[in-house]
Design a protein around this motif. Sequence first.
Motif, PDB file in Angstrom:
ATOM      1  N   THR A  29      36.890  -2.460 -14.132  1.00  0.00           N
ATOM      2  CA  THR A  29      38.263  -2.858 -14.450  1.00  0.00           C
ATOM      3  C   THR A  29      38.431  -4.316 -14.055  1.00  0.00           C
ATOM      4  N   VAL A  30      38.832  -5.136 -15.018  1.00  0.00           N
ATOM      5  CA  VAL A  30      39.106  -6.548 -14.764  1.00  0.00           C
ATOM      6  C   VAL A  30      40.623  -6.718 -14.773  1.00  0.00           C
ATOM      7  N   ILE A  31      41.162  -7.226 -13.681  1.00  0.00           N
ATOM      8  CA  ILE A  31      42.609  -7.399 -13.529  1.00  0.00           C
ATOM      9  C   ILE A  31      42.932  -8.887 -13.622  1.00  0.00           C
ATOM     10  N   ILE A  32      43.888  -9.209 -14.514  1.00  0.00           N
ATOM     11  CA  ILE A  32      44.298 -10.594 -14.714  1.00  0.00           C
ATOM     12  C   ILE A  32      45.810 -10.694 -14.517  1.00  0.00           C
ATOM     13  N   PRO A  33      46.272 -11.066 -13.313  1.00  0.00           N
ATOM     14  CA  PRO A  33      47.706 -11.298 -13.128  1.00  0.00           C
ATOM     15  C   PRO A  33      48.057 -12.688 -13.664  1.00  0.00           C
ATOM     16  N   THR A  34      49.215 -12.809 -14.291  1.00  0.00           N
ATOM     17  CA  THR A  34      49.571 -14.101 -14.875  1.00  0.00           C
ATOM     18  C   THR A  34      51.056 -14.393 -14.715  1.00  0.00           C
ATOM     19  N   SER A  51      32.303 -10.899 -22.819  1.00  0.00           N
ATOM     20  CA  SER A  51      31.269 -10.677 -21.821  1.00  0.00           C
ATOM     21  C   SER A  51      30.162  -9.785 -22.370  1.00  0.00           C
ATOM     22  N   ASP A  52      28.981  -9.890 -21.790  1.00  0.00           N
ATOM     23  CA  ASP A  52      27.885  -9.010 -22.206  1.00  0.00           C
ATOM     24  C   ASP A  52      27.936  -7.647 -21.498  1.00  0.00           C
ATOM     25  N   TYR A  53      29.010  -7.392 -20.771  1.00  0.00           N
ATOM     26  CA  TYR A  53      29.199  -6.076 -20.150  1.00  0.00           C
ATOM     27  C   TYR A  53      29.574  -5.093 -21.254  1.00  0.00           C
ATOM     28  N   PRO A  54      29.025  -3.885 -21.255  1.00  0.00           N
ATOM     29  CA  PRO A  54      29.318  -2.924 -22.330  1.00  0.00           C
ATOM     30  C   PRO A  54      30.816  -2.611 -22.431  1.00  0.00           C
ATOM     31  N   ALA A  55      31.363  -2.764 -23.625  1.00  0.00           N
ATOM     32  CA  ALA A  55      32.800  -2.568 -23.844  1.00  0.00           C
ATOM     33  C   ALA A  55      33.244  -1.150 -23.489  1.00  0.00           C
ATOM     34  N   SER A 120      41.279 -18.829 -15.764  1.00  0.00           N
ATOM     35  CA  SER A 120      39.829 -18.858 -15.577  1.00  0.00           C
ATOM     36  C   SER A 120      39.102 -18.408 -16.834  1.00  0.00           C
ATOM     37  N   ILE A 121      37.986 -19.039 -17.084  1.00  0.00           N
ATOM     38  CA  ILE A 121      37.091 -18.644 -18.165  1.00  0.00           C
ATOM     39  C   ILE A 121      35.805 -18.179 -17.484  1.00  0.00           C
ATOM     40  N   VAL A 122      35.395 -16.938 -17.772  1.00  0.00           N
ATOM     41  CA  VAL A 122      34.182 -16.419 -17.142  1.00  0.00           C
ATOM     42  C   VAL A 122      32.996 -16.555 -18.091  1.00  0.00           C
ATOM     43  N   ALA A 123      31.844 -16.809 -17.527  1.00  0.00           N
ATOM     44  CA  ALA A 123      30.611 -16.899 -18.310  1.00  0.00           C
ATOM     45  C   ALA A 123      30.274 -15.519 -18.867  1.00  0.00           C
ATOM     46  N   ASP A 125      27.698 -13.708 -18.828  1.00  0.00           N
ATOM     47  CA  ASP A 125      26.912 -12.826 -17.971  1.00  0.00           C
ATOM     48  C   ASP A 125      27.502 -12.649 -16.575  1.00  0.00           C
ATOM     49  N   ALA A 126      28.664 -13.211 -16.316  1.00  0.00           N
ATOM     50  CA  ALA A 126      29.239 -13.197 -14.968  1.00  0.00           C
ATOM     51  C   ALA A 126      29.520 -11.781 -14.465  1.00  0.00           C
ATOM     52  N   LEU A 127      30.107 -10.940 -15.283  1.00  0.00           N
ATOM     53  CA  LEU A 127      30.458  -9.585 -14.834  1.00  0.00           C
ATOM     54  C   LEU A 127      29.215  -8.768 -14.526  1.00  0.00           C
ATOM     55  N   ARG A 128      28.200  -8.909 -15.333  1.00  0.00           N
ATOM     56  CA  ARG A 128      26.957  -8.177 -15.102  1.00  0.00           C
ATOM     57  C   ARG A 128      26.277  -8.646 -13.805  1.00  0.00           C
ATOM     58  N   HIS A 129      26.452  -9.918 -13.468  1.00  0.00           N
ATOM     59  CA  HIS A 129      25.885 -10.439 -12.213  1.00  0.00           C
ATOM     60  C   HIS A 129      26.695  -9.997 -11.001  1.00  0.00           C
ATOM     61  N   LEU A 130      27.975  -9.714 -11.173  1.00  0.00           N
ATOM     62  CA  LEU A 130      28.813  -9.287 -10.046  1.00  0.00           C
ATOM     63  C   LEU A 130      28.531  -7.855  -9.621  1.00  0.00           C
ATOM     64  N   VAL A 131      28.148  -7.023 -10.534  1.00  0.00           N
ATOM     65  CA  VAL A 131      27.996  -5.591 -10.250  1.00  0.00           C
ATOM     66  C   VAL A 131      26.975  -5.305  -9.151  1.00  0.00           C
ATOM     67  N   PRO A 132      25.791  -5.957  -9.121  1.00  0.00           N
ATOM     68  CA  PRO A 132      24.864  -5.670  -8.020  1.00  0.00           C
ATOM     69  C   PRO A 132      25.457  -6.004  -6.657  1.00  0.00           C
ATOM     70  N   LEU A 133      26.354  -6.980  -6.601  1.00  0.00           N
ATOM     71  CA  LEU A 133      26.971  -7.359  -5.343  1.00  0.00           C
ATOM     72  C   LEU A 133      27.964  -6.319  -4.880  1.00  0.00           C
ATOM     73  N   ALA A 134      28.575  -5.595  -5.820  1.00  0.00           N
ATOM     74  CA  ALA A 134      29.576  -4.593  -5.477  1.00  0.00           C
ATOM     75  C   ALA A 134      28.944  -3.267  -5.106  1.00  0.00           C
ATOM     76  N   ALA A 135      27.724  -3.048  -5.526  1.00  0.00           N
ATOM     77  CA  ALA A 135      27.074  -1.758  -5.273  1.00  0.00           C
ATOM     78  C   ALA A 135      26.547  -1.635  -3.867  1.00  0.00           C
TER      79      ALA A 135
END
Length: 135
Positions: A29-34, A51-55, A120-123, A125-135
């Motif tokens: 879940t990506v949360i974007i408050p604005t 993102s290259d994260y599976p939709a 913010s604009i995310v790269a 592959d950014a979300l896919r790189h964040l997941v190992p850090l959260a696990a």
Amino acid sequence: MLIFQLGRTILWSRYRPIPPAAGPLPSLTVIIPTYNEGAMVEKAIASVAASDYPAEKMEIICIDDGSVDDTWFYIQRAQRRYPHLLKLIRFAANRGKKEGLYAGFTQGRGEVFVTIDSDSIVAPDALRHLVPLAA
């Protein structure tokens, strides 16, 4: 200064990037408050959607914190482009970023939560790189 630079060089030479997550990915879940971001929020949403994260494993929750400009128009336009990904929340009056994030956390269904600023604009592959850090 020379010792400092030498230390930085040693650390730099030992750096190894964390590889992107392989195998089954958790739901995200990506949360974007604005608040009063105008067209920029649509670009932020588009960067997450691209993102290259599976939709099928991702949802985006965008919270309009009582904006008084055209931010809601751009959020709705993004929702028409990504109806399968984007969930909208709109506050009638400004409550603050903390309340916006809380609304996103209580509505989200993901196993992993990521928050980004609405400017913010995310790269890709950014979300896919964040997941190992959260696990």
